[in-house]
Design a protein around this motif. Structure first.
Motif, PDB file in Angstrom:
ATOM      1  N   THR A  55       0.813  -1.224   0.000  1.00 56.97           N
ATOM      2  CA  THR A  55       0.000   0.000   0.000  1.00 56.97           C
ATOM      3  C   THR A  55       0.842   1.268   0.000  1.00 56.97           C
ATOM      4  O   THR A  55       0.645   2.177  -0.814  1.00 56.97           O
ATOM      5  CB  THR A  55      -0.935  -0.004   1.222  1.00 56.97           C
ATOM      6  N   ARG A  56       1.822   1.352   0.906  1.00 59.01           N
ATOM      7  CA  ARG A  56       2.611   2.577   1.048  1.00 59.01           C
ATOM      8  C   ARG A  56       3.386   2.864  -0.244  1.00 59.01           C
ATOM      9  O   ARG A  56       3.402   3.997  -0.749  1.00 59.01           O
ATOM     10  CB  ARG A  56       3.563   2.434   2.244  1.00 59.01           C
ATOM     11  N   LEU A  57       4.013   1.842  -0.786  1.00 59.36           N
ATOM     12  CA  LEU A  57       4.769   2.000  -2.032  1.00 59.36           C
ATOM     13  C   LEU A  57       3.840   2.372  -3.185  1.00 59.36           C
ATOM     14  O   LEU A  57       4.141   3.281  -3.970  1.00 59.36           O
ATOM     15  CB  LEU A  57       5.515   0.702  -2.362  1.00 59.36           C
ATOM     16  N   ASN A  58       2.725   1.669  -3.311  1.00 54.63           N
ATOM     17  CA  ASN A  58       1.838   1.899  -4.458  1.00 54.63           C
ATOM     18  C   ASN A  58       1.249   3.311  -4.441  1.00 54.63           C
ATOM     19  O   ASN A  58       1.099   3.935  -5.492  1.00 54.63           O
ATOM     20  CB  ASN A  58       0.749   0.818  -4.502  1.00 54.63           C
ATOM     21  N   HIS A  59       0.975   3.829  -3.240  1.00 56.37           N
ATOM     22  CA  HIS A  59       0.537   5.230  -3.107  1.00 56.37           C
ATOM     23  C   HIS A  59       1.623   6.174  -3.618  1.00 56.37           C
ATOM     24  O   HIS A  59       1.344   7.116  -4.362  1.00 56.37           O
ATOM     25  CB  HIS A  59       0.253   5.578  -1.632  1.00 56.37           C
ATOM     26  N   TRP A  60       2.865   5.918  -3.185  1.00 61.04           N
ATOM     27  CA  TRP A  60       3.980   6.782  -3.596  1.00 61.04           C
ATOM     28  C   TRP A  60       4.167   6.745  -5.112  1.00 61.04           C
ATOM     29  O   TRP A  60       4.350   7.787  -5.748  1.00 61.04           O
ATOM     30  CB  TRP A  60       5.263   6.358  -2.879  1.00 61.04           C
ATOM     31  N   LEU A  61       4.133   5.550  -5.696  1.00 65.18           N
ATOM     32  CA  LEU A  61       4.306   5.430  -7.145  1.00 65.18           C
ATOM     33  C   LEU A  61       3.239   6.243  -7.879  1.00 65.18           C
ATOM     34  O   LEU A  61       3.536   6.950  -8.843  1.00 65.18           O
ATOM     35  CB  LEU A  61       4.237   3.958  -7.569  1.00 65.18           C
ATOM     36  N   ARG A  62       2.004   6.145  -7.398  1.00 69.11           N
ATOM     37  CA  ARG A  62       0.917   6.909  -8.046  1.00 69.11           C
ATOM     38  C   ARG A  62       1.120   8.414  -7.845  1.00 69.11           C
ATOM     39  O   ARG A  62       0.843   9.203  -8.753  1.00 69.11           O
ATOM     40  CB  ARG A  62      -0.439   6.450  -7.501  1.00 69.11           C
ATOM     41  N   ASP A  63       1.635   8.770  -6.681  1.00 70.35           N
ATOM     42  CA  ASP A  63       1.933  10.194  -6.442  1.00 70.35           C
ATOM     43  C   ASP A  63       3.000  10.716  -7.408  1.00 70.35           C
ATOM     44  O   ASP A  63       3.062  11.920  -7.676  1.00 70.35           O
ATOM     45  CB  ASP A  63       2.408  10.420  -4.995  1.00 70.35           C
ATOM     46  N   GLN A  64       3.847   9.826  -7.894  1.00 72.80           N
ATOM     47  CA  GLN A  64       4.879  10.219  -8.871  1.00 72.80           C
ATOM     48  C   GLN A  64       4.316  10.228 -10.291  1.00 72.80           C
ATOM     49  O   GLN A  64       5.052  10.430 -11.258  1.00 72.80           O
ATOM     50  CB  GLN A  64       6.087   9.261  -8.824  1.00 72.80           C
ATOM     51  N   GLY A  65       3.030   9.955 -10.442  1.00 73.21           N
ATOM     52  CA  GLY A  65       2.401   9.976 -11.760  1.00 73.21           C
ATOM     53  C   GLY A  65       2.445   8.656 -12.509  1.00 73.21           C
ATOM     54  O   GLY A  65       2.129   8.599 -13.702  1.00 73.21           O
ATOM     55  N   LEU A  66       2.850   7.570 -11.814  1.00 71.61           N
ATOM     56  CA  LEU A  66       2.940   6.270 -12.479  1.00 71.61           C
ATOM     57  C   LEU A  66       1.610   5.516 -12.389  1.00 71.61           C
ATOM     58  O   LEU A  66       0.849   5.670 -11.428  1.00 71.61           O
ATOM     59  CB  LEU A  66       4.043   5.425 -11.837  1.00 71.61           C
ATOM     60  N   THR A  67       1.347   4.687 -13.380  1.00 72.19           N
ATOM     61  CA  THR A  67       0.232   3.743 -13.331  1.00 72.19           C
ATOM     62  C   THR A  67       0.726   2.491 -12.618  1.00 72.19           C
ATOM     63  O   THR A  67       1.776   1.942 -12.992  1.00 72.19           O
ATOM     64  CB  THR A  67      -0.234   3.380 -14.759  1.00 72.19           C
ATOM     65  N   VAL A  68       0.008   2.039 -11.605  1.00 72.53           N
ATOM     66  CA  VAL A  68       0.414   0.840 -10.857  1.00 72.53           C
ATOM     67  C   VAL A  68      -0.573  -0.289 -11.153  1.00 72.53           C
ATOM     68  O   VAL A  68      -1.766  -0.168 -10.889  1.00 72.53           O
ATOM     69  CB  VAL A  68       0.467   1.109  -9.337  1.00 72.53           C
ATOM     70  N   GLU A  69      -0.067  -1.348 -11.752  1.00 71.61           N
ATOM     71  CA  GLU A  69      -0.872  -2.544 -11.979  1.00 71.61           C
ATOM     72  C   GLU A  69      -0.650  -3.471 -10.777  1.00 71.61           C
ATOM     73  O   GLU A  69       0.425  -4.042 -10.611  1.00 71.61           O
ATOM     74  CB  GLU A  69      -0.435  -3.243 -13.276  1.00 71.61           C
ATOM     75  N   GLU A  70      -1.664  -3.591  -9.926  1.00 72.47           N
ATOM     76  CA  GLU A  70      -1.528  -4.394  -8.701  1.00 72.47           C
ATOM     77  C   GLU A  70      -1.973  -5.829  -8.961  1.00 72.47           C
ATOM     78  O   GLU A  70      -3.055  -6.058  -9.497  1.00 72.47           O
ATOM     79  CB  GLU A  70      -2.372  -3.785  -7.582  1.00 72.47           C
ATOM     80  N   ILE A  71      -1.124  -6.776  -8.578  1.00 70.28           N
ATOM     81  CA  ILE A  71      -1.496  -8.195  -8.686  1.00 70.28           C
ATOM     82  C   ILE A  71      -1.120  -8.910  -7.389  1.00 70.28           C
ATOM     83  O   ILE A  71      -0.276  -8.433  -6.630  1.00 70.28           O
ATOM     84  CB  ILE A  71      -0.806  -8.885  -9.891  1.00 70.28           C
ATOM     85  N   PRO A  72      -1.737 -10.073  -7.121  1.00 68.94           N
ATOM     86  CA  PRO A  72      -1.336 -10.859  -5.962  1.00 68.94           C
ATOM     87  C   PRO A  72      -0.039 -11.609  -6.264  1.00 68.94           C
ATOM     88  O   PRO A  72       0.064 -12.262  -7.301  1.00 68.94           O
ATOM     89  CB  PRO A  72      -2.506 -11.835  -5.771  1.00 68.94           C
TER      90      PRO A  72
END
Length: 308
Positions: free
Chosen positions: A266-283
Motif C-alpha cells: 500500500t505505502r509503495l503503491n501510493h507513492w508510485l501513483r503520487d509520482q504519476g505512475l500507473t500501478v498494476e496491482e497483482i497478488p
C-alpha cells in the motif's frame, strides 16, 4: 529471430521471458533451501502451494498481454522450480549472459531453448567458470551498470552470496564504455530480514529518474549514499527492514509510466501513483515466500530504444 535490446530497467517492454510455477515439485526439505526466507516458510509449514503460485504468475502474464508485450515461457520440467527466470540468465544491450548458477539449476537454462534458438549464437555468452553472477544482481541503467556483490573472505560459506568480485571485473571488461558500479550487500543464511539476496532485493530504479532503496541492505554506507546522490534524495522511496523482507523493491516496470506491484504494498503503491505512475496491482505474496518477487520471475529480452 529475437533482436535483444536492454539498456535499462524501465524503457517500454516488448518481449520478456516469464518463469513458470507449473510442476515446481514438493516442498523442499529444510536442508534444500537456497535462502533464509524459504527456510522460514518450510519450517513454519507455510511454504507456498503450486496452484496458488500458478494463479499469481497467470495474473502477471495477463498484465503483459494487456500492454501488448510478447511473453515467452520455459518448457515445463517435472518437479523443478522454474519461477525465477532472472537467476539463470540476463540481457545487457544485445547479449544474453548464461549465469553460472548453482549446478543443480542448470537444466532451467536448457528449458528456455525456445528463446535461445531465436537468438544469434554469438550473442549468447557463457562467462568463465570463476565468474559467479545472477541476474538479480545486475541492473543496467543507461550508461551505468549497477552490480550487487559480496567480496568477503567468507564468500563460500554463504549460499546467499551469488555474485563475486570476478563477476564485477568480467562485466567491466565486457562493457568498457559503461560505468560499472558494484555494491557490497548484507548477507545472512539464517535471517531473511538481514539478507539482501540480490541487489534487486534492496534497490530498483522506477520511472525515468526515481528509485526504491533499503539502506540496511548495503554493507558500505558510502555505496548506499552513492545511489541517493545519483537519483537525488527527493526521488528516493526508502523502505524499512520489514518492507524489504516483503520484497517492496522487487516490482517490475513495463515502461517509465507503468509498474507492476504486489497489491498489498500500500505505502509503495501510493507513492508510485503520487509520482504519476500507473500501478498494476497483482497478488504475488505466495511467490514472495521464496525470497523473490516480480523482477526475479522475469527476464526482459527487448525494451524499446529511448530517444535521449
Amino acid at each position: 529471430m529475437i533482436r535483444l535490446h536492454i539498456e535499462n530497467e524501465t524503457s517500454p517492454l516488448r518481449a520478456v521471458l516469464l518463469g513458470t510455477a507449473k510442476s515446481c515439485g514438493p516442498t523442499p526439505k529444510p536442508e534444500e533451501a537456497y535462502d533464509p526466507k524459504s527456510l522460514e516458510h518450510i519450517l513454519a509449514g507455510t511454504y507456498p502451494k503450486e496452484e496458488d503460485m500458478v494463479r499469481e504468475m497467470d495474473a502477471f502474464a495477463r498484465v503483459f498481454q494487456k500492454y501488448g508485450v510478447e511473453v515467452y515461457r520455459p518448457e515445463v520440467l517435472e518437479d523443478c522450480n522454474q519461477i525465477f527466470a532472472r537467476d539463470i540468465a540476463f540481457v545487457i544491450e544485445d547479449k544474453l549472459f548464461h549465469a553460472n548458477i548453482l549446478p543443480d539449476r542448470e537444466r532451467e537454462f536448457v528449458a528456455i531453448h525456445e528463446v535461445l534458438d531465436m537468438i544469434a549464437p554469438e550473442n549468447i555468452i557463457r562467462p568463465p567458470a570463476e565468474v559467479h553472477i545472477e541476474g538479480g544482481d545486475v541492473m543496467p541503467w543507461n550508461d551505468h551498470i549497477f552490480i550487487g556483490t559480496y567480496t568477503g573472505a567468507d564468500y563460500a560459506s554463504y549460499i546467499t552470496a551469488r555474485t563475486n568480485k570476478e563477476a564485477v571485473a568480467y562485466i567491466r571488461e565486457m562493457f568498457p564504455h559503461k560505468t560499472v558500479k558494484s555494491f557490497e550487500l548484507r548477507k545472512s543464511n539464517t535471517d531473511p530480514r538481514e539478507n539482501a539476496l540480490h541487489l534487486d532485493c534492496c534497490f530498483q530504479p522506477v520511472g525515468k529518474d526515481k528509485a526504491i532503496l533499503h539502506k540496511n541492505g548495503f554493507l558500505v554506507e558510502e555505496e548506499y549514499h552513492y545511489l541517493v546522490d545519483f537519483f537525488g534524495p527527493e526521488n528516493i522511496f526508502e523502505i524499512d527492514k520489514d518492507e524489504m523482507y516483503q520484497m517492496f523493491s522487487n516490482v517490475f516496470s513495463i515502461s517509465p509510466e507503468v509498474v507492476v506491484s504486489e497489491k498489498s504494498f500500500t505505502r509503495l503503491n501510493h507513492w508510485l501513483r503520487d509520482q504519476g505512475l500507473t500501478v498494476e496491482e497483482i497478488p504475488y505474496a505466495e511467490i514472495a515466500k521464496q525470497e523473490g518477487l516480480l523482477r526475479c520471475s522475469t527476464m526482459p529480452l527487448i525494451r524499446e530504444r529511448m530517444s535521449s
